[in-house]
Scaffold this active site. Structure first.
Site, PDB file in Angstrom:
ATOM      1  CG  ASP A  68      35.468  41.436  41.278  1.00  8.01           C
ATOM      2  OD1 ASP A  68      34.459  40.877  40.841  1.00  8.01           O
ATOM      3  OD2 ASP A  68      36.625  41.124  40.950  1.00  8.01           O
TER       4      ASP A  68
ATOM      5  CG  ASP B   5      38.902  43.542  46.312  1.00  9.08           C
ATOM      6  OD1 ASP B   5      39.004  44.446  45.482  1.00  9.08           O
ATOM      7  OD2 ASP B   5      38.594  42.370  46.019  1.00  9.08           O
TER       8      ASP B   5
HETATM    9  P1  B16 Z   1      35.197  47.772  36.240  1.00  5.40           P
HETATM   10  P2  B16 Z   1      38.059  44.975  42.786  1.00  5.40           P
HETATM   11  C1  B16 Z   1      38.181  45.010  40.116  1.00  5.40           C
HETATM   12  O1  B16 Z   1      37.415  45.091  41.304  1.00  5.40           O
HETATM   13  C2  B16 Z   1      38.047  43.609  39.507  1.00  5.40           C
HETATM   14  O2  B16 Z   1      38.645  42.644  40.358  1.00  5.40           O
HETATM   15  C3  B16 Z   1      38.733  43.578  38.174  1.00  5.40           C
HETATM   16  O3  B16 Z   1      38.592  42.300  37.589  1.00  5.40           O
HETATM   17  C4  B16 Z   1      38.125  44.649  37.260  1.00  5.40           C
HETATM   18  O4  B16 Z   1      38.767  44.671  36.009  1.00  5.40           O
HETATM   19  C5  B16 Z   1      38.239  46.015  37.950  1.00  5.40           C
HETATM   20  O5  B16 Z   1      37.614  45.965  39.224  1.00  5.40           O
HETATM   21  C6  B16 Z   1      37.602  47.122  37.141  1.00  5.40           C
HETATM   22  O6  B16 Z   1      36.216  46.911  37.122  1.00  5.40           O
HETATM   23  O7  B16 Z   1      35.332  47.309  34.821  1.00  5.40           O
HETATM   24  O8  B16 Z   1      33.868  47.463  36.862  1.00  5.40           O
HETATM   25  O9  B16 Z   1      35.591  49.230  36.404  1.00  5.40           O
HETATM   26  O10 B16 Z   1      38.488  43.548  42.928  1.00  5.40           O
HETATM   27  O11 B16 Z   1      39.203  45.962  42.881  1.00  5.40           O
HETATM   28  O12 B16 Z   1      36.894  45.325  43.673  1.00  5.40           O
HETATM   29 MG    MG Z   2      38.978  41.754  44.089  1.00  4.68          MG
END
Ligand code: B16
Ligand code: MG
Length: 211
Positions: free
Chosen positions: A11, A9
């Site tokens: 974020d 993952d």
């Molecule tokens: P975006 P991951 C996710 O990343 C985040 O944890 C989540 O909080 C966010 O809403 C989602 O990506 C979408 O992100 O707005 O940048 O498209 O943890 O799956 O790497």
């Molecule tokens: Mg994450």
């Protein structure tokens, strides 16, 4: 570890953009008079931008927002978030993360990113992490977000590995569930380590080298 591939993952695991998501949603919520706090923020881990907004609006008791207004709000949040991202540098990735990825590659493991984010490419570029990975599966390539396993199954496919040969590293319960539903082994890091749902708990990122 007896896996042949590790799918990370982004974020909350490789980088701490989770703080930027919080600050951007907080700014938008304050502006619109919507209640938002750290506890609600925990539920946004791993889920898409659109779904995050729906979760934030659960407690909102004002006039319902139209689909167009919601689209604008999601776009506004993303604009604020991208401003934070544009200030990122390779220094936003810890030495521990870089050294662990280097060692895993040395041991012959295939590495991929499996992120719900549509900004994953931008983050990997700003932090100069892209070259560590044999494949990237992200929010721009999928239709169903975590806890659906789509993003991880695509990563496994891009690596040419069957799910049971893959280990998922996640900070979100939604991501651990996605890995399990996809038939993969799971390692929890950060927030997800608290719920005890994963096969492995990583107290430190470098624990990946000893499981
Ligand atoms: P975006 P991951 C996710 O990343 C985040 O944890 C989540 O909080 C966010 O809403 C989602 O990506 C979408 O992100 O707005 O940048 O498209 O943890 O799956 O790497
Ligand atoms: Mg994450």
């Amino acid at each position: 570890m007896d896996a042949e591939a590790v799918i990370f993952d982004l974020d909350g695991v490789l980088v701490h953009t989770d703080r930027f998501h919080y600050l951007a949603w907080k700014k938008l919520s304050d502006e619109k008079g919507i209640y938002f706090d750290e506890e609600i923020n925990q539920r946004l881990r791993g889920v898409s931008r659109e779904q995050s907004l729906e979760i934030i609006l659960e407690r909102y008791e004002g006039e319902p927002f139209s689909p167009e207004e919601k689209k604008e709000m999601a776009a506004e949040k993303n604009g604020i978030y991208r401003e934070y991202l544009s200030g990122m540098t390779p220094g936003d990735v810890t030495e521990e993360v870089r050294e662990t990825l280097t060692e895993l590659k040395k041991r012959g493991l295939c590495l991929a990113v499996g992120s719900s984010s549509k900004n994953a490419g931008f983050i990997l570029e700003k932090t100069e992490l892209r070259d560590f990975f044999d494949a990237v599966s992200d929010g721009t390539m999928i239709t169903k977000t975590k806890p659906d396993p789509e993003v991880f199954l695509l990563a496994a496919k891009l690596l040419n590995k069957t799910p049971e040969k893959c280990l998922i590293v996640e900070d979100a319960d939604a991501g651990i569930e996605a890995g399990k539903r996809g038939g993969m082994r799971t390692a929890a890091y950060g927030e997800a380590a608290k719920s005890g749902k994963a096969d492995y708990i990583l107290r430190h990122f470098s624990d990946l080298l000893i499981i």
